[in-house]
Design an enzyme around this catalytic site. Structure first.
Site, PDB file in Angstrom:
ATOM      1  N   GLU A   1      10.859  36.548  73.226  1.00  0.00           N
ATOM      2  CA  GLU A   1      10.941  35.363  72.366  1.00  0.00           C
ATOM      3  C   GLU A   1      10.099  34.232  72.998  1.00  0.00           C
ATOM      4  O   GLU A   1       9.253  33.644  72.352  1.00  0.00           O
ATOM      5  CB  GLU A   1      12.409  34.939  72.251  1.00  0.00           C
ATOM      6  CG  GLU A   1      12.625  33.705  71.397  1.00  0.00           C
ATOM      7  CD  GLU A   1      14.059  33.181  71.472  1.00  0.00           C
ATOM      8  OE1 GLU A   1      14.790  33.549  72.412  1.00  0.00           O
ATOM      9  OE2 GLU A   1      14.434  32.376  70.596  1.00  0.00           O
TER      10      GLU A   1
ATOM     11  N   GLN B   1      16.998  29.235  80.555  1.00  0.00           N
ATOM     12  CA  GLN B   1      17.338  30.265  79.577  1.00  0.00           C
ATOM     13  C   GLN B   1      18.731  30.832  79.856  1.00  0.00           C
ATOM     14  O   GLN B   1      19.527  31.054  78.946  1.00  0.00           O
ATOM     15  CB  GLN B   1      16.308  31.388  79.644  1.00  0.00           C
ATOM     16  CG  GLN B   1      16.446  32.401  78.558  1.00  0.00           C
ATOM     17  CD  GLN B   1      16.282  31.757  77.202  1.00  0.00           C
ATOM     18  OE1 GLN B   1      15.340  31.036  76.944  1.00  0.00           O
ATOM     19  NE2 GLN B   1      17.238  31.977  76.336  1.00  0.00           N
TER      20      GLN B   1
HETATM   21  P1  NAD Z   1      28.159  28.762  65.019  1.00  0.00           P
HETATM   22  O1  NAD Z   1      27.927  27.527  64.232  1.00  0.00           O
HETATM   23  O2  NAD Z   1      27.124  29.788  65.014  1.00  0.00           O
HETATM   24  O3  NAD Z   1      29.509  29.442  64.505  1.00  0.00           O
HETATM   25  C1  NAD Z   1      30.694  28.722  64.388  1.00  0.00           C
HETATM   26  C2  NAD Z   1      31.450  29.269  63.200  1.00  0.00           C
HETATM   27  O4  NAD Z   1      31.805  30.633  63.394  1.00  0.00           O
HETATM   28  C3  NAD Z   1      32.722  28.539  62.937  1.00  0.00           C
HETATM   29  O5  NAD Z   1      32.475  27.491  62.041  1.00  0.00           O
HETATM   30  C4  NAD Z   1      33.620  29.608  62.336  1.00  0.00           C
HETATM   31  O6  NAD Z   1      33.705  29.400  60.969  1.00  0.00           O
HETATM   32  C5  NAD Z   1      32.928  30.913  62.613  1.00  0.00           C
HETATM   33  N1  NAD Z   1      33.873  31.801  63.313  1.00  0.00           N
HETATM   34  C6  NAD Z   1      34.335  31.658  64.559  1.00  0.00           C
HETATM   35  N2  NAD Z   1      35.221  32.643  64.836  1.00  0.00           N
HETATM   36  C7  NAD Z   1      35.315  33.427  63.735  1.00  0.00           C
HETATM   37  C8  NAD Z   1      36.038  34.608  63.402  1.00  0.00           C
HETATM   38  N3  NAD Z   1      36.867  35.172  64.262  1.00  0.00           N
HETATM   39  N4  NAD Z   1      35.869  35.148  62.186  1.00  0.00           N
HETATM   40  C9  NAD Z   1      35.021  34.592  61.293  1.00  0.00           C
HETATM   41  N5  NAD Z   1      34.320  33.466  61.560  1.00  0.00           N
HETATM   42  C10 NAD Z   1      34.454  32.892  62.758  1.00  0.00           C
HETATM   43  O7  NAD Z   1      28.476  28.250  66.492  1.00  0.00           O
HETATM   44  P2  NAD Z   1      28.740  29.058  67.828  1.00  0.00           P
HETATM   45  O8  NAD Z   1      29.782  30.073  67.653  1.00  0.00           O
HETATM   46  O9  NAD Z   1      28.923  28.009  68.844  1.00  0.00           O
HETATM   47  O10 NAD Z   1      27.405  29.864  68.103  1.00  0.00           O
HETATM   48  C11 NAD Z   1      26.192  29.262  68.254  1.00  0.00           C
HETATM   49  C12 NAD Z   1      25.128  30.335  68.306  1.00  0.00           C
HETATM   50  O11 NAD Z   1      23.891  29.795  67.978  1.00  0.00           O
HETATM   51  C13 NAD Z   1      24.994  30.972  69.654  1.00  0.00           C
HETATM   52  O12 NAD Z   1      24.880  32.352  69.477  1.00  0.00           O
HETATM   53  C14 NAD Z   1      23.711  30.371  70.198  1.00  0.00           C
HETATM   54  O13 NAD Z   1      23.030  31.237  71.063  1.00  0.00           O
HETATM   55  C15 NAD Z   1      22.952  30.127  68.948  1.00  0.00           C
HETATM   56  N6  NAD Z   1      22.026  29.009  69.056  1.00  0.00           N
HETATM   57  C16 NAD Z   1      20.714  29.253  68.879  1.00  0.00           C
HETATM   58  C17 NAD Z   1      19.807  28.222  68.882  1.00  0.00           C
HETATM   59  C18 NAD Z   1      18.386  28.502  68.630  1.00  0.00           C
HETATM   60  O14 NAD Z   1      17.707  27.691  68.071  1.00  0.00           O
HETATM   61  N7  NAD Z   1      17.865  29.660  68.966  1.00  0.00           N
HETATM   62  C19 NAD Z   1      20.222  26.932  69.087  1.00  0.00           C
HETATM   63  C20 NAD Z   1      21.559  26.713  69.263  1.00  0.00           C
HETATM   64  C21 NAD Z   1      22.465  27.756  69.221  1.00  0.00           C
END
Ligand code: NAD
Length: 445
Positions: free
Chosen positions: A339, A270
């Protein structure tokens, strides 16, 4: 201050007997998320997409993801060359798919529920799929076929007519092949290569190439979460969302029969998610030596992990809480409403009846969270932040509506008429009363 490599990676440590009620309440809290600032940032992005459609999405993808594309929507049938996988990967995805499919298919109400509440008064309930769903699969660099499976399979099982998947593009503008392969398997019609608020807006409002959907599912960063909230509150697009999402969490309950290496491994699986991951260990009547062994395992296993830097940030704000009885542990766990809940207990199956609040439960030493994250069959999109008090994780029912109906005979009309007319009278709704009166008058002639 960057931590030295030799610094010990340790959770904070408390004992239930020596903390007061205020401290106990503090331990139950999650970090405060203030979404006003983020909502202010995503609202104009969403308005742009609403007004300018695809052109706006492409602009934001250039700005935030640094990817230049001419078209960002691909439609089924997808190009097999873009979803080529090595045989081991394909086998793993296929097995996960089959297990998740089996469990979610079993959740579908296939038959109409029929109850005759009084002679001649028949009430029924049947389900129909939500017609168009949008699934957000996070991460441009991360490869997340698991999230695609967890959202796509219940949509397919439910019979949703149109499945749209949005996911940020890789730097060359392509989709992660594993994601496209799963999109193909679940029968998605469109894959939008975009992320963040702009992707959510495209699915909520629709664009020239992206169909407008009725409900949006999936985890994501703070922009994605805020955009889903904004869309849900905008009645002009008439869209709903799965659930609020915060940083991922685990609560592990361990007694003297627990294997310290397994407990530590579960805590770390986690902790590697992100610096904001919430990790809690409830130690039930453990000797000092046993707890020490778990702590040593946390440190030693963490040091060997590639994501050690993230763990260095998440573990120090995590905590262990010692207590004497299982009842105290279950009470704390239910108040925390985790969760993920992992039971490393002598009688783990027996403890399940004491669970009141949790997204998903992992029972016994051979049921690591990783199994549920990927392939046992349960869903991994679960309520965080204490929302498991009142929300369920993503499941097949989230992709359908339940419609009720009633069909009454003359006998039913005669038997229920007086009750309804009286209630309508009390509420002062004469037209309601009359709709019964005109009928019953004929029957009782
Ligand atoms: P994401 O796909 O959530 O976000 C990426 C997008 O954020 C980019 O495409 C961009 O357009 C946008 N972005 C980035 N900076 C920005 C800004 N300054 N202003 C506006 N938009 C902006 O990918 P990530 O950022 O890698 O985050 C992944 C999230 O998903 C994490 O919080 C992770 O914990 C979560 N997650 C959860 C699971 C689940 O099933 N519970 C699985 C995988 C990931």
């Amino acid at each position: 201050e960057p931590a030295l490599n030799s610094d010990r990676i340790e959770m904070m440590k408390f004992d239930l007997d020596s903390i007061d009620k205020k401290k106990r309440n503090e331990l139950l809290l999650r970090p405060i998320i203030d979404s006003t600032e983020i909502i202010k940032r995503v609202t104009p992005i969403m308005q742009q997409v609403r007004q300018r459609g695809d052109a706006a999405v492409l602009d934001f993808t250039r700005q935030f993801d640094r990817v230049e594309m001419e078209t960002h929507t691909i439609t089924a049938p997808f190009d097999p060359a873009q979803m080529k996988l090595d045989p081991e990967t394909k086998r793993a995805i296929d097995q996960a798919y089959d297990n998740i499919y089996k469990f979610h298919d079993a959740q579908l109400d296939k038959e109409t529920l029929v109850v005759e509440t009084m002679p001649g008064v028949v009430c029924s309930r049947f389900s129909r799929p939500i017609e168009r769903v949008g699934l957000y699969v996070p991460g441009g660099t991360a490869v997340l076929p698991s999230t695609t499976l967890m959202l796509g399979i219940p949509a397919k099982v439910a019979g949703c007519r149109e499945i749209v998947i949005a996911t940020p593009p890789r730097s060359d503008g392509s989709v992660v092949p594993e994601v496209l392969y799963v999109a193909h398997k679940v029968g998605a019609s469109h894959v939008l290569k975009a992320g963040g608020a702009q992707a959510v807006a495209a699915m909520a409002y629709g664009t020239e190439t992206v169909p407008k959907v009725d409900k949006i599912f999936g985890p994501g960063n703070q922009y994605v979460t805020a955009a889903k909230m904004v869309a849900q509150n905008d009645t002009s697009c008439l869209v709903s969302i799965d659930m609020p999402a915060g940083p991922s969490e685990v609560l592990v309950i361990a007694d003297m029969t627990s294997n310290p290496a397994y407990v530590a491994a579960d805590l770390l699986s986690q902790a590697e998610h992100g610096a904001d991951s919430q990790v809690v260990l409830l130690a039930v009547d453990l000797t000092e030596q046993h707890l020490k062994e778990i702590e040593n395992e946390v440190h030693n296993q963490a040091m060997a992990l590639p994501r050690c830097d993230i763990i260095r940030k998440s573990i120090p704000h995590s905590f262990s809480l010692s207590m004497k009885t299982l009842e105290e542990a279950m009470e704390f766990s239910n108040d925390y409403a985790p969760e993920h809940l992992i039971l490393h207990l002598k009688d783990a199956p027996g403890a399940v009846s004491m669970v009141q609040n949790a997204g998903s439960v992992f029972v016994g030493q051979y049921s690591p969270e990783s199994f549920g994250d990927y392939a046992s069959g349960t869903n991994h999109t679960l309520p965080t932040y204490g929302y498991s008090r009142m929300y369920s994780g993503v499941n097949t029912n989230g992709f359908v509506k339940h419609i009720t109906s009633q069909e009454c005979t003359a006998e039913g009309m005669d038997r229920l008429a007086d009750t309804v007319m009286r209630l309508a009278e009390i509420e002062g709704l004469d037209a309601h009363r009359n709709a019964v009166a005109v009928r019953v008058k004929d029957l009782r002639k």
